[in-house]
Design a protein around this motif. Structure first.
Motif, short mmCIF file in Angstrom:
data_model
loop_
_atom_site.label_atom_id
_atom_site.label_comp_id
_atom_site.label_asym_id
_atom_site.label_seq_id
_atom_site.Cartn_x
_atom_site.Cartn_y
_atom_site.Cartn_z
N VAL A 1 0.90 -1.29 0.05
CA VAL A 1 0.19 -0.09 -0.01
C VAL A 1 0.75 1.37 -0.02
O VAL A 1 1.62 1.25 0.93
CB VAL A 1 -0.90 0.05 1.18
CG1 VAL A 1 -1.92 1.02 1.10
CG2 VAL A 1 -1.59 -1.25 1.41
N GLN A 2 0.83 2.10 -1.01
CA GLN A 2 1.70 3.00 -1.15
C GLN A 2 1.28 4.15 -2.09
O GLN A 2 1.18 3.89 -3.13
CB GLN A 2 3.12 2.72 -1.62
CG GLN A 2 3.95 3.80 -2.19
CD GLN A 2 5.21 3.33 -2.95
OE1 GLN A 2 6.11 2.53 -2.48
NE2 GLN A 2 5.04 3.23 -4.35
N PRO A 3 0.84 5.20 -1.70
CA PRO A 3 0.44 6.43 -2.45
C PRO A 3 1.53 7.07 -3.14
O PRO A 3 2.60 6.93 -2.66
CB PRO A 3 -0.24 7.46 -1.52
CG PRO A 3 0.34 7.08 -0.06
CD PRO A 3 0.78 5.65 -0.23
N VAL A 4 1.09 7.73 -4.19
CA VAL A 4 2.28 8.81 -4.82
C VAL A 4 2.71 9.68 -3.57
O VAL A 4 1.74 10.29 -2.89
CB VAL A 4 1.85 9.24 -6.11
CG1 VAL A 4 2.76 10.33 -6.51
CG2 VAL A 4 1.64 8.34 -7.07
N ARG A 5 3.79 10.00 -3.68
CA ARG A 5 4.41 10.89 -2.56
C ARG A 5 3.89 12.38 -2.73
O ARG A 5 3.60 12.92 -3.67
CB ARG A 5 5.90 11.14 -2.74
CG ARG A 5 6.47 12.23 -3.44
CD ARG A 5 7.98 12.11 -3.56
NE ARG A 5 8.40 11.30 -4.68
CZ ARG A 5 9.46 10.58 -5.06
NH1 ARG A 5 10.44 10.79 -3.94
NH2 ARG A 5 9.80 9.79 -5.96
N THR A 6 3.46 12.66 -1.43
CA THR A 6 3.05 14.37 -1.29
C THR A 6 4.33 15.07 -1.49
O THR A 6 5.26 14.86 -0.42
CB THR A 6 2.22 14.44 -0.08
OG1 THR A 6 1.12 13.56 -0.24
CG2 THR A 6 1.52 15.81 -0.11
N VAL A 7 4.15 16.24 -2.25
CA VAL A 7 5.21 17.13 -2.31
C VAL A 7 4.75 18.39 -1.98
O VAL A 7 3.96 19.09 -2.70
CB VAL A 7 6.25 17.09 -3.73
CG1 VAL A 7 7.18 18.12 -3.65
CG2 VAL A 7 6.54 15.53 -3.86
N LEU A 8 5.34 19.10 -0.83
CA LEU A 8 5.13 20.44 -0.41
C LEU A 8 6.11 21.44 -0.86
O LEU A 8 7.31 21.22 -0.12
CB LEU A 8 4.91 20.43 1.12
CG LEU A 8 4.44 21.96 1.64
CD1 LEU A 8 2.92 22.08 1.75
CD2 LEU A 8 5.02 21.76 3.39
N PRO A 9 6.03 22.42 -1.47
CA PRO A 9 7.02 23.21 -2.00
C PRO A 9 7.18 24.40 -1.01
O PRO A 9 6.37 24.69 -0.22
CB PRO A 9 6.15 24.01 -3.25
CG PRO A 9 5.07 23.62 -3.39
CD PRO A 9 4.61 22.61 -2.46
N VAL A 10 8.37 24.86 -0.83
CA VAL A 10 8.80 25.90 0.21
C VAL A 10 9.33 26.84 -0.39
O VAL A 10 10.47 27.25 -0.87
CB VAL A 10 10.10 25.27 1.21
CG1 VAL A 10 10.24 26.34 2.16
CG2 VAL A 10 9.66 23.97 1.73
N PRO A 11 8.56 27.74 -1.21
CA PRO A 11 8.78 28.66 -2.29
C PRO A 11 9.67 29.71 -1.78
O PRO A 11 10.66 30.30 -2.65
CB PRO A 11 7.49 29.51 -2.63
CG PRO A 11 6.54 28.85 -1.41
CD PRO A 11 6.95 27.75 -0.90
N ARG A 12 9.58 30.38 -0.42
CA ARG A 12 10.85 31.19 -0.11
C ARG A 12 12.19 30.87 -0.27
O ARG A 12 12.99 31.69 -0.37
CB ARG A 12 10.28 31.63 1.23
CG ARG A 12 11.19 32.83 1.84
CD ARG A 12 10.61 33.35 3.34
NE ARG A 12 11.39 34.04 3.76
CZ ARG A 12 11.55 34.70 5.00
NH1 ARG A 12 10.50 34.02 5.90
NH2 ARG A 12 12.39 35.57 5.51
N HIS A 13 12.17 29.48 -0.09
CA HIS A 13 13.59 29.04 -0.18
C HIS A 13 14.14 28.27 -1.28
O HIS A 13 15.04 27.56 -1.32
CB HIS A 13 14.00 28.35 1.37
CG HIS A 13 13.92 29.40 2.38
ND1 HIS A 13 14.60 30.58 2.69
CD2 HIS A 13 12.83 29.39 3.41
CE1 HIS A 13 14.16 30.92 3.92
NE2 HIS A 13 13.28 30.63 4.34
#
Length: 298
Positions: A28-40
């Motif tokens: 059981v494995q979803p596609v990874r969640t990627v959160l941008p850190v736009p400031r850096h």
């Protein structure tokens, strides 16, 4: 407990086959969640997985930053949390950076074992970061190459790599020089535009494309992507995350797990590309391997 990544191969081969087996494989494995850190200019990835065959539950937290001014800080940093799947208790916190480096190189080695031409003599590595070292270690342990070449955007790091290597490594002044005539090519760069071009690549060569893990980043040009047989770790992930696959419109021939299961052929006589994005279940089996070795030692 993970100084020899080759020890991971059987567990990783089983995990890749189970993943490609769908519901019956118990991964059981979803596609990874990627959160941008736009400031850096960075990203935080969250990668959970459960493997029924191993009865192992983990999540990896990984940060990756493109162009760091401070080169002493790695571009990728990671932590793996290992849980007791029976009750949800946190059992261990592991250094995910070592696990990521070793399991990624081990999966590339599995792909290479299946897909490289029968008389491979020249290994070429593009990039000289953490993944270059882990790939060099397992590839020179498992395979016999007459020549190993390296190219890196900043030559100093390529020279440093060659001096640290356990055997002779030729430092090349251009990517084209490194690639020409190579039988096995590994791309482990932070490139966002192609650095490897189809007209340089020897027919029948095998390429492990490990960098460019975002939908708008590239390492390989359209010609190479379209004129090679394309293998991936996960179809869903490749069509969501890999700029090389998405932007070229290249057709995916098979997941590596399908080859391991015997449902798709390997085709080592063709020019092949393995696009590696890395899967959470790979971290799961590697983390369990490390934890079990540590527990046995205690």
């Amino acid at each position: 407990h993970l100084h020899r990544a080759s020890l991971l191969l059987p567990a990783l081969e089983a995990a890749l086959a189970n993943f490609s087996g769908g519901a019956a494989g118990g991964v059981v494995q979803p596609v990874r969640t990627v959160l941008p850190v736009p400031r850096h200019g960075g990203y935080l990835g969250v990668m959970p997985a459960y493997s029924a065959a191993d009865d192992a539950l983990t999540t990896k937290l990984v940060t990756f930053y493109e162009h760091l001014k401070d080169s002493s800080v790695p571009s990728h940093q990671a932590t793996v949390l290992l849980f007791d799947p029976s009750n949800g208790t946190l059992k261990a916190v592991l250094d995910g950076s070592v696990i990521t480096a070793k399991r990624t190189a081990a999966v590339s080695a599995i792909a290479t074992k299946l897909l490289m031409p029968p008389f491979a003599e020249v290994l070429c590595i593009l990039g000289a970061g953490v993944q270059a070292y882990s790939h060099y270690d397992i590839f020179t342990e498992l395979f016999t190459f007459k020549e190993v070449r390296i190219w890196n955007r900043t030559k100093e790091r390529a020279v440093q790599f060659a001096s640290a290597a356990s055997g002779p490594v030729r430092v090349c002044s251009s990517a084209q020089e490194a690639v020409t005539g190579a039988d096995v090519i590994v791309t482990v760069t932070m490139a966002t535009a192609p650095i490897l071009f189809g007209d340089w690549v020897k027919p029948g060569a095998h390429i492990n494309a490990v960098g460019a893990s975002r939908p708008d980043w590239r390492e390989l040009d359209d010609e190479l992507m379209k004129n090679s047989v394309l293998f991936v770790d996960s179809r869903d992930a490749a069509l969501t995350e890999s700029g090389d696959v998405i932007l070229s419109g290249a057709e995916i021939f098979a997941e590596l797990g399908e080859v391991l299961k015997g449902t798709k052929p390997a085709l080592p006589e063709k020019t092949t590309v393995f696009k590696s994005l890395g899967m959470a279940v790979e971290d799961t089996v590697a983390a369990k391997f490390v934890y079990d070795a540590w527990s046995a030692g205690n």
